[in-house]
Design an enzyme around this catalytic site. Structure first.
Site, short mmCIF file in Angstrom:
data_model
loop_
_atom_site.label_atom_id
_atom_site.label_comp_id
_atom_site.label_asym_id
_atom_site.label_seq_id
_atom_site.Cartn_x
_atom_site.Cartn_y
_atom_site.Cartn_z
N SER A 95 0.86 -1.19 0.00
CA SER A 95 0.00 0.00 0.00
C SER A 95 0.89 1.23 0.00
O SER A 95 2.08 1.14 0.35
CB SER A 95 -0.85 -0.02 1.28
OG SER A 95 -1.49 1.23 1.47
N TYR B 92 -2.34 0.11 10.65
CA TYR B 92 -2.34 -0.41 9.27
C TYR B 92 -0.99 -0.12 8.61
O TYR B 92 -0.37 -1.01 8.03
CB TYR B 92 -3.48 0.23 8.47
CG TYR B 92 -3.55 -0.20 7.01
CD1 TYR B 92 -3.96 -1.49 6.66
CD2 TYR B 92 -3.23 0.68 5.98
CE1 TYR B 92 -4.04 -1.89 5.33
CE2 TYR B 92 -3.31 0.30 4.64
CZ TYR B 92 -3.72 -0.99 4.32
OH TYR B 92 -3.79 -1.38 3.00
N LYS C 266 2.00 -2.59 7.13
CA LYS C 266 2.49 -2.55 5.74
C LYS C 266 3.98 -2.19 5.68
O LYS C 266 4.69 -2.64 4.77
CB LYS C 266 1.63 -1.59 4.91
CG LYS C 266 0.17 -2.08 4.71
CD LYS C 266 0.08 -3.40 3.95
CE LYS C 266 -1.35 -3.70 3.51
NZ LYS C 266 -1.47 -4.99 2.79
N THR D 250 -12.69 -0.87 -3.90
CA THR D 250 -13.05 -2.20 -3.38
C THR D 250 -13.85 -2.03 -2.09
O THR D 250 -13.98 -0.92 -1.56
CB THR D 250 -11.80 -3.03 -3.03
OG1 THR D 250 -11.15 -2.43 -1.90
CG2 THR D 250 -10.81 -3.12 -4.19
P1 NAP Z 1 -11.06 -6.46 0.23
O1 NAP Z 1 -11.93 -6.18 -0.93
O2 NAP Z 1 -11.52 -6.14 1.60
O3 NAP Z 1 -10.62 -8.00 0.16
C1 NAP Z 1 -9.81 -8.53 1.17
C2 NAP Z 1 -9.55 -9.98 0.85
O4 NAP Z 1 -8.75 -10.52 1.90
C3 NAP Z 1 -10.82 -10.79 0.75
O5 NAP Z 1 -10.73 -11.64 -0.37
C4 NAP Z 1 -10.80 -11.59 2.04
O6 NAP Z 1 -11.41 -12.82 1.84
C5 NAP Z 1 -9.30 -11.77 2.29
N1 NAP Z 1 -8.99 -12.09 3.68
C6 NAP Z 1 -9.07 -11.27 4.75
N2 NAP Z 1 -8.74 -11.94 5.87
C7 NAP Z 1 -8.41 -13.20 5.49
C8 NAP Z 1 -7.98 -14.37 6.18
N3 NAP Z 1 -7.83 -14.38 7.51
N4 NAP Z 1 -7.73 -15.48 5.46
C9 NAP Z 1 -7.90 -15.51 4.12
N5 NAP Z 1 -8.31 -14.42 3.41
C10 NAP Z 1 -8.57 -13.30 4.10
O7 NAP Z 1 -9.66 -5.74 0.07
P2 NAP Z 1 -8.84 -5.19 -1.19
O8 NAP Z 1 -9.12 -3.75 -1.29
O9 NAP Z 1 -9.00 -6.08 -2.35
O10 NAP Z 1 -7.36 -5.32 -0.60
C11 NAP Z 1 -6.46 -6.32 -1.01
C12 NAP Z 1 -5.08 -5.92 -0.55
O11 NAP Z 1 -4.75 -4.65 -1.11
C13 NAP Z 1 -4.94 -5.76 0.97
O12 NAP Z 1 -3.72 -6.30 1.38
C14 NAP Z 1 -4.97 -4.24 1.17
O13 NAP Z 1 -4.25 -3.86 2.32
C15 NAP Z 1 -4.30 -3.78 -0.11
N6 NAP Z 1 -4.62 -2.40 -0.53
C16 NAP Z 1 -5.91 -2.04 -0.75
C17 NAP Z 1 -6.17 -0.73 -1.15
C18 NAP Z 1 -7.57 -0.23 -1.40
O14 NAP Z 1 -7.74 0.99 -1.53
N7 NAP Z 1 -8.56 -1.09 -1.50
C19 NAP Z 1 -5.12 0.18 -1.33
C20 NAP Z 1 -3.82 -0.24 -1.11
C21 NAP Z 1 -3.58 -1.54 -0.72
P3 NAP Z 1 -12.58 -13.43 2.77
O15 NAP Z 1 -13.41 -12.32 3.25
O16 NAP Z 1 -13.24 -14.41 1.84
O17 NAP Z 1 -11.81 -14.10 3.84
#
Ligand code: NAP
Length: 227
Positions: free
Chosen positions: A132, A145, A149, A178
């Site tokens: 991130s 958070y 990271k 997301t």
């Molecule tokens: P999201 O839509 O909330 O999805 C999170 C995913 O993580 C889901 O598929 C969830 O699956 C899985 N997960 C969470 N806890 C888990 C566990 N204990 N075991 C297995 N799976 C688990 O999030 P996203 O936005 O796609 O984020 C993905 C990554 O990108 C994260 O690492 C986040 O920090 C990073 N990121 C996101 C953003 C943003 O703006 N969205 C920006 C920068 C970085 P289940 O619910 O099915 O378990």
């Protein structure tokens, strides 16, 4: 006929992980991780060569059992997209929240990577860490958070130095449209306008670019921002 390379994508039930699975599907067989087995089965049904692999990555015993059951000797790509984004000031953040954030965002990543190292080494594979912008900068309200990271970035740097046969890529997106970002904006009290953020598919495209880099090249870090 040669078999296709194999990729395991965590957090594939939605968001960036699901988009990455879709983007890799034309070239890779896929194992799709997350906890939501129904969502994983649905996505696997849409993608040829994909299988649901529902595992809670914070449950050490289940992870070991699930990896053992796979019985794979080679893994070409491991994308760590599973993560949580639990916001709050230092004054607000409980020890439970600190532990949960580190458990999912750091310990689970290190643990799954460690278990899969023999298969990754055998394939001279790619490890992609979805980090991130918060992996570089800790803003007010983002302390635990960002700390997780920063730790994930340190993990990637150590892994890259220790395992020169692997390619370790750290991906640092800004805001992505997301469910996690919806929760972030709700916490901040702002208006959600997903059209101003990166699309999950754009992060996925950057990940595919790193995985498809020529063999002698390593894409070490990717910083991606909405224009
Ligand atoms: P999201 O839509 O909330 O999805 C999170 C995913 O993580 C889901 O598929 C969830 O699956 C899985 N997960 C969470 N806890 C888990 C566990 N204990 N075991 C297995 N799976 C688990 O999030 P996203 O936005 O796609 O984020 C993905 C990554 O990108 C994260 O690492 C986040 O920090 C990073 N990121 C996101 C953003 C943003 O703006 N969205 C920006 C920068 C970085 P289940 O619910 O099915 O378990």
């Amino acid at each position: 006929m040669t078999s296709r390379p194999l990729a395991l994508v965590t957090g594939a039930s939605r968001g960036i992980g699901a988009a990455t699975a879709r983007a890799l599907a034309p070239t890779h067989d896929l194992l799709l991780d997350g906890r939501d087995a129904v969502a994983l089965e649905t996505l696997a049904g849409e993608l040829p060569g994909a299988s649901a692999w529902p595992v809670d990555l914070t449950d050490d015993g289940s992870v070991v059992a699930a990896v053992t059951a796979l019985g794979i000797e080679r893994l070409d790509v491991l994308v760590h997209s599973a993560g949580v984004g639990l916001l709050g000031t230092v004054a607000e953040t409980s020890p439970e929240t600190w532990r949960r954030q580190f458990d999912v965002n750091v310990v689970a990543v290190a643990s799954l990577t460690r278990i899969l190292l023999p298969a990754l080494r055998a394939a001279r594979g790619d490890v992609v860490l979805v980090n991130s912008g918060a992996g570089y900068t800790a803003r007010p309200g983002w302390g635990s958070y960002a700390a997780s990271k920063f730790a994930l970035r340190a993990f990637g740097d150590a892994l890259r130095a220790e395992e020169p046969d692997l390619r370790v890529t750290s991906v640092h997106p800004g805001r992505v449209d997301t469910e996690m970002q919806q929760a972030v904006v709700a916490h901040e009290g702002g208006e959600y306008d997903g059209s101003t953020y990166l699309r999950p598919g754009s992060v996925a495209a950057a990940i595919v670019g790193a995985v498809q880099a020529t063999p002698e090249a390593l894409v070490q870090e990717i910083v991606l921002r909405p224009r």
